[in-house]
Design a protein around this motif. Structure first.
Motif, PDB file in Angstrom:
ATOM      1  N   GLY A   1      39.383  30.043  49.264  1.00 53.51           N
ATOM      2  CA  GLY A   1      39.282  29.403  50.574  1.00 53.51           C
ATOM      3  C   GLY A   1      39.997  28.067  50.642  1.00 53.51           C
ATOM      4  O   GLY A   1      40.922  27.891  51.435  1.00 53.51           O
ATOM      5  N   PRO A   2      39.616  27.105  49.806  1.00 54.05           N
ATOM      6  CA  PRO A   2      40.268  25.790  49.852  1.00 54.05           C
ATOM      7  C   PRO A   2      41.756  25.819  49.501  1.00 54.05           C
ATOM      8  O   PRO A   2      42.525  25.013  49.996  1.00 54.05           O
ATOM      9  CB  PRO A   2      39.501  24.971  48.803  1.00 54.05           C
ATOM     10  N   LEU A   3      42.153  26.764  48.643  1.00 51.83           N
ATOM     11  CA  LEU A   3      43.555  26.847  48.243  1.00 51.83           C
ATOM     12  C   LEU A   3      44.419  27.606  49.247  1.00 51.83           C
ATOM     13  O   LEU A   3      45.645  27.578  49.162  1.00 51.83           O
ATOM     14  CB  LEU A   3      43.679  27.539  46.874  1.00 51.83           C
ATOM     15  N   GLY A   4      43.773  28.337  50.145  1.00 47.20           N
ATOM     16  CA  GLY A   4      44.524  29.189  51.062  1.00 47.20           C
ATOM     17  C   GLY A   4      45.164  30.368  50.342  1.00 47.20           C
ATOM     18  O   GLY A   4      46.182  30.900  50.792  1.00 47.20           O
ATOM     19  N   ALA A   5      44.570  30.774  49.243  1.00 49.08           N
ATOM     20  CA  ALA A   5      45.125  31.867  48.437  1.00 49.08           C
ATOM     21  C   ALA A   5      44.844  33.228  49.070  1.00 49.08           C
ATOM     22  O   ALA A   5      43.814  33.430  49.710  1.00 49.08           O
ATOM     23  CB  ALA A   5      44.533  31.834  47.024  1.00 49.08           C
ATOM     24  N   ALA A   6      45.767  34.135  48.873  1.00 53.41           N
ATOM     25  CA  ALA A   6      45.561  35.526  49.256  1.00 53.41           C
ATOM     26  C   ALA A   6      44.720  36.179  48.172  1.00 53.41           C
ATOM     27  O   ALA A   6      44.864  35.872  46.983  1.00 53.41           O
ATOM     28  CB  ALA A   6      46.898  36.249  49.385  1.00 53.41           C
ATOM     29  N   VAL A   7      43.842  37.100  48.572  1.00 50.12           N
ATOM     30  CA  VAL A   7      42.974  37.785  47.617  1.00 50.12           C
ATOM     31  C   VAL A   7      43.091  39.283  47.812  1.00 50.12           C
ATOM     32  O   VAL A   7      43.068  39.786  48.935  1.00 50.12           O
ATOM     33  CB  VAL A   7      41.490  37.373  47.795  1.00 50.12           C
ATOM     34  N   ARG A   8      43.217  39.980  46.697  1.00 50.67           N
ATOM     35  CA  ARG A   8      43.125  41.440  46.719  1.00 50.67           C
ATOM     36  C   ARG A   8      41.874  41.819  45.944  1.00 50.67           C
ATOM     37  O   ARG A   8      41.686  41.408  44.809  1.00 50.67           O
ATOM     38  CB  ARG A   8      44.338  42.109  46.091  1.00 50.67           C
ATOM     39  N   VAL A   9      41.033  42.605  46.586  1.00 49.66           N
ATOM     40  CA  VAL A   9      39.828  43.142  45.957  1.00 49.66           C
ATOM     41  C   VAL A   9      40.195  44.464  45.309  1.00 49.66           C
ATOM     42  O   VAL A   9      40.746  45.351  45.966  1.00 49.66           O
ATOM     43  CB  VAL A   9      38.706  43.356  47.000  1.00 49.66           C
ATOM     44  N   LEU A  10      39.875  44.607  44.039  1.00 50.38           N
ATOM     45  CA  LEU A  10      40.179  45.822  43.287  1.00 50.38           C
ATOM     46  C   LEU A  10      38.886  46.463  42.813  1.00 50.38           C
ATOM     47  O   LEU A  10      38.035  45.808  42.221  1.00 50.38           O
ATOM     48  CB  LEU A  10      41.045  45.480  42.070  1.00 50.38           C
ATOM     49  N   HIS A  11      38.751  47.744  43.084  1.00 51.85           N
ATOM     50  CA  HIS A  11      37.636  48.518  42.537  1.00 51.85           C
ATOM     51  C   HIS A  11      38.209  49.768  41.885  1.00 51.85           C
ATOM     52  O   HIS A  11      38.941  50.523  42.518  1.00 51.85           O
ATOM     53  CB  HIS A  11      36.647  48.918  43.627  1.00 51.85           C
ATOM     54  N   VAL A  12      37.903  49.951  40.617  1.00 48.36           N
ATOM     55  CA  VAL A  12      38.400  51.103  39.873  1.00 48.36           C
ATOM     56  C   VAL A  12      37.242  52.072  39.650  1.00 48.36           C
ATOM     57  O   VAL A  12      36.288  51.745  38.944  1.00 48.36           O
ATOM     58  CB  VAL A  12      39.015  50.687  38.524  1.00 48.36           C
TER      59      VAL A  12
ATOM     60  N   GLU B   1      42.692  41.659  51.228  1.00 47.24           N
ATOM     61  CA  GLU B   1      42.933  43.094  51.337  1.00 47.24           C
ATOM     62  C   GLU B   1      42.165  43.784  50.227  1.00 47.24           C
ATOM     63  O   GLU B   1      41.758  43.161  49.251  1.00 47.24           O
ATOM     64  CB  GLU B   1      44.423  43.418  51.232  1.00 47.24           C
ATOM     65  N   GLY B   2      41.966  45.080  50.390  1.00 49.33           N
ATOM     66  CA  GLY B   2      41.225  45.834  49.389  1.00 49.33           C
ATOM     67  C   GLY B   2      42.024  46.994  48.842  1.00 49.33           C
ATOM     68  O   GLY B   2      42.938  47.490  49.495  1.00 49.33           O
ATOM     69  N   TRP B   3      41.674  47.403  47.634  1.00 49.45           N
ATOM     70  CA  TRP B   3      42.338  48.531  46.986  1.00 49.45           C
ATOM     71  C   TRP B   3      41.334  49.216  46.061  1.00 49.45           C
ATOM     72  O   TRP B   3      40.626  48.553  45.307  1.00 49.45           O
ATOM     73  CB  TRP B   3      43.532  48.039  46.181  1.00 49.45           C
ATOM     74  N   ALA B   4      41.290  50.528  46.131  1.00 47.90           N
ATOM     75  CA  ALA B   4      40.427  51.297  45.233  1.00 47.90           C
ATOM     76  C   ALA B   4      41.271  52.387  44.588  1.00 47.90           C
ATOM     77  O   ALA B   4      42.167  52.946  45.212  1.00 47.90           O
ATOM     78  CB  ALA B   4      39.256  51.918  45.986  1.00 47.90           C
ATOM     79  N   GLY B   5      40.975  52.667  43.348  1.00 41.43           N
ATOM     80  CA  GLY B   5      41.683  53.709  42.622  1.00 41.43           C
ATOM     81  C   GLY B   5      40.747  54.353  41.619  1.00 41.43           C
ATOM     82  O   GLY B   5      39.583  53.989  41.509  1.00 41.43           O
ATOM     83  N   GLU B   6      41.275  55.299  40.891  1.00 45.26           N
ATOM     84  CA  GLU B   6      40.454  56.080  39.974  1.00 45.26           C
ATOM     85  C   GLU B   6      41.163  56.199  38.633  1.00 45.26           C
ATOM     86  O   GLU B   6      42.380  56.355  38.578  1.00 45.26           O
ATOM     87  CB  GLU B   6      40.252  57.468  40.594  1.00 45.26           C
ATOM     88  N   THR B   7      40.398  56.112  37.552  1.00 48.44           N
ATOM     89  CA  THR B   7      40.967  56.280  36.224  1.00 48.44           C
ATOM     90  C   THR B   7      39.870  56.713  35.259  1.00 48.44           C
ATOM     91  O   THR B   7      38.688  56.640  35.577  1.00 48.44           O
ATOM     92  CB  THR B   7      41.644  54.989  35.731  1.00 48.44           C
ATOM     93  N   LEU B   8      40.284  57.140  34.095  1.00 45.56           N
ATOM     94  CA  LEU B   8      39.327  57.465  33.053  1.00 45.56           C
ATOM     95  C   LEU B   8      38.572  56.207  32.645  1.00 45.56           C
ATOM     96  O   LEU B   8      39.140  55.112  32.623  1.00 45.56           O
ATOM     97  CB  LEU B   8      40.034  58.053  31.832  1.00 45.56           C
ATOM     98  N   ARG B   9      37.320  56.369  32.303  1.00 45.40           N
ATOM     99  CA  ARG B   9      36.484  55.223  31.934  1.00 45.40           C
ATOM    100  C   ARG B   9      37.149  54.353  30.864  1.00 45.40           C
ATOM    101  O   ARG B   9      37.170  53.138  30.954  1.00 45.40           O
ATOM    102  CB  ARG B   9      35.128  55.711  31.441  1.00 45.40           C
ATOM    103  N   ALA B  10      37.714  54.967  29.850  1.00 44.01           N
ATOM    104  CA  ALA B  10      38.325  54.215  28.750  1.00 44.01           C
ATOM    105  C   ALA B  10      39.578  53.457  29.181  1.00 44.01           C
ATOM    106  O   ALA B  10      40.012  52.540  28.486  1.00 44.01           O
ATOM    107  CB  ALA B  10      38.658  55.161  27.602  1.00 44.01           C
TER     108      ALA B  10
END
Length: 144
Positions: free
Chosen positions: A27-38, A83-92
């Motif tokens: 917020g204070p930096l005005g940075a862009a954020v991408r939320v990642l969920h795997v 922005e958000g991003w979700a993807g899928e991968t093997l647990r390991a």
């Protein structure tokens, strides 16, 4: 200082603190954020028949909700560009997925929780945060 922050989230209660720390920086930096969920998947042997099956820990809809909820929390906290991003991968392969995504996004900072498994769970599951710290292309903030 940090213009692009990648925050890795999951469906655990600790994610609230990870998002709060991210918002406090972005917020204070005005940075862009991408939320990642795997999303994690496991490949299992179907009873020694040679056939394999895939077991998903969560549905695509559940994974999408993790991301949309996190994006909403950050926006409500005053982060302008999220922005958000979700993807899928093997647990390991989760640590590699996080690191690869940080590179692709051009992250200046990677924020994730430092959930610590104990005993047998640590031996079996390892630590995503430990692996990410050792491979990350940018500074990493671990939120306890």
């Amino acid at each position: 200082m940090y213009a692009r922050i990648l925050v890795a989230v999951d469906a655990t209660p600790e994610t609230a603190e990870v998002l709060a720390r991210t918002a406090g920086l972005a917020g204070p930096l005005g940075a862009a954020v991408r939320v990642l969920h795997v999303q994690t998947v496991d490949v299992v042997d179907a009873g020694g028949t040679g056939a394999a099956g895939i077991v998903e820990e969560e549905t695509d809809a559940e994974a999408a909700k993790v991301v949309t909820d996190a994006v909403a929390v950050l926006r409500e906290a005053g982060v302008a560009e999220v922005e958000g991003w979700a993807g899928e991968t093997l647990r390991a392969d989760v640590p590699n997925a996080v690191v690869d995504h940080a590179k692709e996004y051009g992250a200046d900072l990677l924020v994730l929780g430092a959930r610590r498994h104990k005993g047998l769970a640590r031996l079996m599951l390892g630590s995503v945060s430990d692996a990410v710290v050792h491979r990350a292309p940018c500074p990493v903030m671990l939120v306890p």
